[in-house]
Design an enzyme around this catalytic site. Structure first.
Site, PDB file in Angstrom:
ATOM      1  N   GLY A   9       0.822  -1.217   0.000  1.00  0.00           N
ATOM      2  CA  GLY A   9       0.000   0.000   0.000  1.00  0.00           C
ATOM      3  C   GLY A   9       0.851   1.259   0.000  1.00  0.00           C
ATOM      4  O   GLY A   9       0.567   2.218   0.709  1.00  0.00           O
ATOM      5  N   ALA A  10       1.902   1.256  -0.829  1.00  0.00           N
ATOM      6  CA  ALA A  10       2.809   2.416  -0.863  1.00  0.00           C
ATOM      7  C   ALA A  10       2.367   3.455  -1.886  1.00  0.00           C
ATOM      8  O   ALA A  10       3.109   4.377  -2.201  1.00  0.00           O
ATOM      9  CB  ALA A  10       4.235   1.950  -1.155  1.00  0.00           C
ATOM     10  N   GLY A  13      -0.780   7.932   1.174  1.00  0.00           N
ATOM     11  CA  GLY A  13      -0.769   8.078   2.627  1.00  0.00           C
ATOM     12  C   GLY A  13       0.534   7.674   3.298  1.00  0.00           C
ATOM     13  O   GLY A  13       1.627   8.027   2.850  1.00  0.00           O
ATOM     14  N   GLY A  15       2.055   4.754   3.592  1.00  0.00           N
ATOM     15  CA  GLY A  15       2.972   3.885   2.842  1.00  0.00           C
ATOM     16  C   GLY A  15       3.850   4.682   1.896  1.00  0.00           C
ATOM     17  O   GLY A  15       5.070   4.458   1.807  1.00  0.00           O
ATOM     18  N   SER A 142      -3.155   0.233  15.043  1.00  0.00           N
ATOM     19  CA  SER A 142      -3.899   1.481  15.192  1.00  0.00           C
ATOM     20  C   SER A 142      -4.366   1.640  16.616  1.00  0.00           C
ATOM     21  O   SER A 142      -4.506   0.668  17.357  1.00  0.00           O
ATOM     22  CB  SER A 142      -5.106   1.512  14.275  1.00  0.00           C
ATOM     23  OG  SER A 142      -5.785   2.731  14.479  1.00  0.00           O
ATOM     24  N   TYR A 190     -13.101  -2.770  10.452  1.00  0.00           N
ATOM     25  CA  TYR A 190     -11.752  -2.195  10.339  1.00  0.00           C
ATOM     26  C   TYR A 190     -11.008  -2.307  11.674  1.00  0.00           C
ATOM     27  O   TYR A 190      -9.851  -2.753  11.725  1.00  0.00           O
ATOM     28  CB  TYR A 190     -11.845  -0.727   9.892  1.00  0.00           C
ATOM     29  CG  TYR A 190     -10.543   0.027  10.012  1.00  0.00           C
ATOM     30  CD1 TYR A 190      -9.547  -0.088   9.037  1.00  0.00           C
ATOM     31  CD2 TYR A 190     -10.282   0.846  11.117  1.00  0.00           C
ATOM     32  CE1 TYR A 190      -8.346   0.600   9.154  1.00  0.00           C
ATOM     33  CE2 TYR A 190      -9.089   1.536  11.243  1.00  0.00           C
ATOM     34  CZ  TYR A 190      -8.126   1.411  10.260  1.00  0.00           C
ATOM     35  OH  TYR A 190      -6.937   2.095  10.386  1.00  0.00           O
TER      36      TYR A 190
HETATM   37  P1  NDP Z   1      -4.493   5.226   2.589  1.00  0.00           P
HETATM   38  O1  NDP Z   1      -5.894   4.893   2.205  1.00  0.00           O
HETATM   39  O2  NDP Z   1      -3.927   6.531   2.165  1.00  0.00           O
HETATM   40  O3  NDP Z   1      -3.522   4.078   2.123  1.00  0.00           O
HETATM   41  C1  NDP Z   1      -3.908   2.747   2.097  1.00  0.00           C
HETATM   42  C2  NDP Z   1      -3.099   2.009   1.078  1.00  0.00           C
HETATM   43  O4  NDP Z   1      -3.536   0.642   1.057  1.00  0.00           O
HETATM   44  C3  NDP Z   1      -3.277   2.536  -0.346  1.00  0.00           C
HETATM   45  O5  NDP Z   1      -2.021   2.521  -0.970  1.00  0.00           O
HETATM   46  C4  NDP Z   1      -4.207   1.513  -0.972  1.00  0.00           C
HETATM   47  O6  NDP Z   1      -4.046   1.361  -2.358  1.00  0.00           O
HETATM   48  C5  NDP Z   1      -3.717   0.254  -0.276  1.00  0.00           C
HETATM   49  N1  NDP Z   1      -4.653  -0.851  -0.435  1.00  0.00           N
HETATM   50  C6  NDP Z   1      -5.974  -0.899  -0.115  1.00  0.00           C
HETATM   51  N2  NDP Z   1      -6.491  -2.078  -0.488  1.00  0.00           N
HETATM   52  C7  NDP Z   1      -5.490  -2.800  -1.047  1.00  0.00           C
HETATM   53  C8  NDP Z   1      -5.407  -4.091  -1.627  1.00  0.00           C
HETATM   54  N3  NDP Z   1      -6.476  -4.883  -1.740  1.00  0.00           N
HETATM   55  N4  NDP Z   1      -4.220  -4.512  -2.105  1.00  0.00           N
HETATM   56  C9  NDP Z   1      -3.129  -3.721  -2.026  1.00  0.00           C
HETATM   57  N5  NDP Z   1      -3.152  -2.490  -1.495  1.00  0.00           N
HETATM   58  C10 NDP Z   1      -4.318  -2.034  -1.021  1.00  0.00           C
HETATM   59  O7  NDP Z   1      -4.492   5.107   4.197  1.00  0.00           O
HETATM   60  P2  NDP Z   1      -3.339   5.344   5.294  1.00  0.00           P
HETATM   61  O8  NDP Z   1      -2.074   5.718   4.669  1.00  0.00           O
HETATM   62  O9  NDP Z   1      -3.929   6.201   6.337  1.00  0.00           O
HETATM   63  O10 NDP Z   1      -3.244   3.881   5.934  1.00  0.00           O
HETATM   64  C11 NDP Z   1      -2.042   3.159   5.974  1.00  0.00           C
HETATM   65  C12 NDP Z   1      -1.989   2.354   7.263  1.00  0.00           C
HETATM   66  O11 NDP Z   1      -1.983   3.222   8.385  1.00  0.00           O
HETATM   67  C13 NDP Z   1      -3.155   1.405   7.469  1.00  0.00           C
HETATM   68  O12 NDP Z   1      -2.667   0.180   7.975  1.00  0.00           O
HETATM   69  C14 NDP Z   1      -3.996   2.103   8.510  1.00  0.00           C
HETATM   70  O13 NDP Z   1      -4.756   1.194   9.270  1.00  0.00           O
HETATM   71  C15 NDP Z   1      -2.918   2.757   9.333  1.00  0.00           C
HETATM   72  N6  NDP Z   1      -3.316   3.850  10.183  1.00  0.00           N
HETATM   73  C16 NDP Z   1      -3.778   5.029   9.655  1.00  0.00           C
HETATM   74  C17 NDP Z   1      -4.148   6.050  10.495  1.00  0.00           C
HETATM   75  C18 NDP Z   1      -4.670   7.330   9.964  1.00  0.00           C
HETATM   76  O14 NDP Z   1      -5.012   8.187  10.790  1.00  0.00           O
HETATM   77  N7  NDP Z   1      -4.761   7.556   8.669  1.00  0.00           N
HETATM   78  C19 NDP Z   1      -4.010   5.922  11.942  1.00  0.00           C
HETATM   79  C20 NDP Z   1      -3.503   4.651  12.359  1.00  0.00           C
HETATM   80  C21 NDP Z   1      -3.164   3.683  11.501  1.00  0.00           C
HETATM   81  P3  NDP Z   1      -4.751   2.343  -3.439  1.00  0.00           P
HETATM   82  O15 NDP Z   1      -3.878   3.556  -3.476  1.00  0.00           O
HETATM   83  O16 NDP Z   1      -4.713   1.542  -4.691  1.00  0.00           O
HETATM   84  O17 NDP Z   1      -6.136   2.632  -2.918  1.00  0.00           O
END
Ligand code: NDP
Length: 315
Positions: A9-10, A13, A15, A142, A190
């Site tokens: 998921g890089a 956000g 990643g 989280s 979630y």
């Molecule tokens: P984003 O939605 O910005 O990033 C999520 C990433 O996951 C995207 O790159 C997305 O891909 C990818 N993804 C989703 N589904 C799939 C799949 N089926 N296969 C491969 N990749 C997938 O969210 P965040 O950056 O916020 O989240 C990243 C992590 O941080 C998560 O684990 C979240 O639980 C955790 N987190 C976030 C917080 C927050 O406040 N935002 C707080 C605490 C934890 P695509 O770009 O294609 O959609």
């Protein structure tokens, strides 16, 4: 080079910010494991990442075939695996009906937990083979799954119950789509998936740390209120959530700073302790945080591990 790291998921956000922070050091080669190749390529370019520091490999965590395919492709690339970061996640707070992965598991737990569970189990031997001195497996956790915190007590709370829904296959047909067997709730699904992530990290530690010396860690990077994670939330929420976090709870952290925190867990020589859930204080210093009772229950961790093994075809 110092090492090579896979980040799921890089493409956005946390990643992406972590990939950028590591690539910029010039010491890390980043394998961006993403489901949307073009989006990931554009994201890497606009983050200013230079071509020689990263590659993109296709991975859709909502399909176990794709996970297996990714592992094959990665092995064929001949690169060592020094650190694996399980970061990708989906969050469907407003969904009224569950949606499902290719194998028919409820999407949030299927992607965030089961996809990563299979990926990390398959890649463990690769990590173990690497001669990098500080190999690490990191699963992003989280606060929301952590019911010993204020944020973790906002309803609906995480609760895995006796895991009858998970044991039944989480498919919404002959079992519930929820781990605890209850009615579908996207926000809870979630949070439950994040509890699974934190329990899985600890179970890895118990089973493999002594024999392999690999560091297993989880973290809560802070509330990154601006990421795509909230894309499915109602517009008013998306408008008010970032200033609420910034000024009221003061838990707000920018994507860039959160990326630096996760990059620390990947590469900082002082964060090698295994079995730890890292958090950061107001001065942005890392500390070992406490998990809630459920998120640190060894019996539940073992049960999650065993049921998940069956669901993903490892047992
Ligand atoms: P984003 O939605 O910005 O990033 C999520 C990433 O996951 C995207 O790159 C997305 O891909 C990818 N993804 C989703 N589904 C799939 C799949 N089926 N296969 C491969 N990749 C997938 O969210 P965040 O950056 O916020 O989240 C990243 C992590 O941080 C998560 O684990 C979240 O639980 C955790 N987190 C976030 C917080 C927050 O406040 N935002 C707080 C605490 C934890 P695509 O770009 O294609 O959609």
């Amino acid at each position: 080079r110092e090492g090579s790291v896979i980040i799921t998921g890089a493409s956005s956000g946390l990643g992406l910010a972590t990939a950028k922070a590591l690539a910029e050091t010039g010491k890390w080669y980043v394998i961006m494991a993403c489901r949307d190749f073009l989006k990931a390529e554009r994201a890497a370019k606009s983050a200013g990442m230079s071509k020689e520091n990263y590659t993109i490999m296709h991975l859709d965590l909502a399909s176990l075939d794709s996970v297996r395919q990714f592992v094959d492709n990665f092995r064929r690339s001949g690169r060592p695996l020094d650190v694996l970061v399980c970061n990708a996640a989906v969050y469907q707070p407003t969904a009224r009906q569950p949606s499902f992965t290719a194998e028919g598991f409820e999407l949030s737990v299927g992607t965030n937990h089961l996809g990563h569970f299979l990926l990390s189990r398959l890649l463990l031997p690769d990590l173990n083979k690497s001669d990098y001195p500080s190999r690490r497996l990191i699963i992003v956790g989280s606060i929301t799954g952590n019911t010993n915190t204020l944020a973790g007590n906002v309803p609906p709370k995480a609760n895995l119950g006796d895991m009858r829904g998970l044991a039944g296959g989480l498919n919404g047909l002959n079992s519930s789509a929820m781990i605890d067997g209850g009615d579908f709730d996207g926000a809870k699904a979630y949070k439950d998936s994040k509890v699974c992530n934190m329990l899985t990290m600890q179970e890895f530690h118990r089973r493999y740390y002594e024999d392999t010396g690999i560091t297993f860690a989880s973290l809560y990077p802070g509330c990154i209120a601006t990421t795509g994670l909230f894309r499915e939330h109602i517009p008013l929420f998306r408008l008010l959530f970032p200033p609420f976090q910034r000024f009221i709870t003061k838990g707000f952290v920018s994507e860039e700073d959160a990326g630096k925190r996760l990059a620390q867990v990947v590469s900082d020589p002082s964060l090698t302790k295994s079995g730890v859930y890292w958090s950061w204080n107001k001065a942005s210093a890392s500390f070992e945080n406490q998990l809630s009772q459920e998120a640190s229950d060894p019996e539940k961790a073992r049960k999650i591990w065993e049921i998940s093994e069956k669901l993903v075809g490892l047992a």
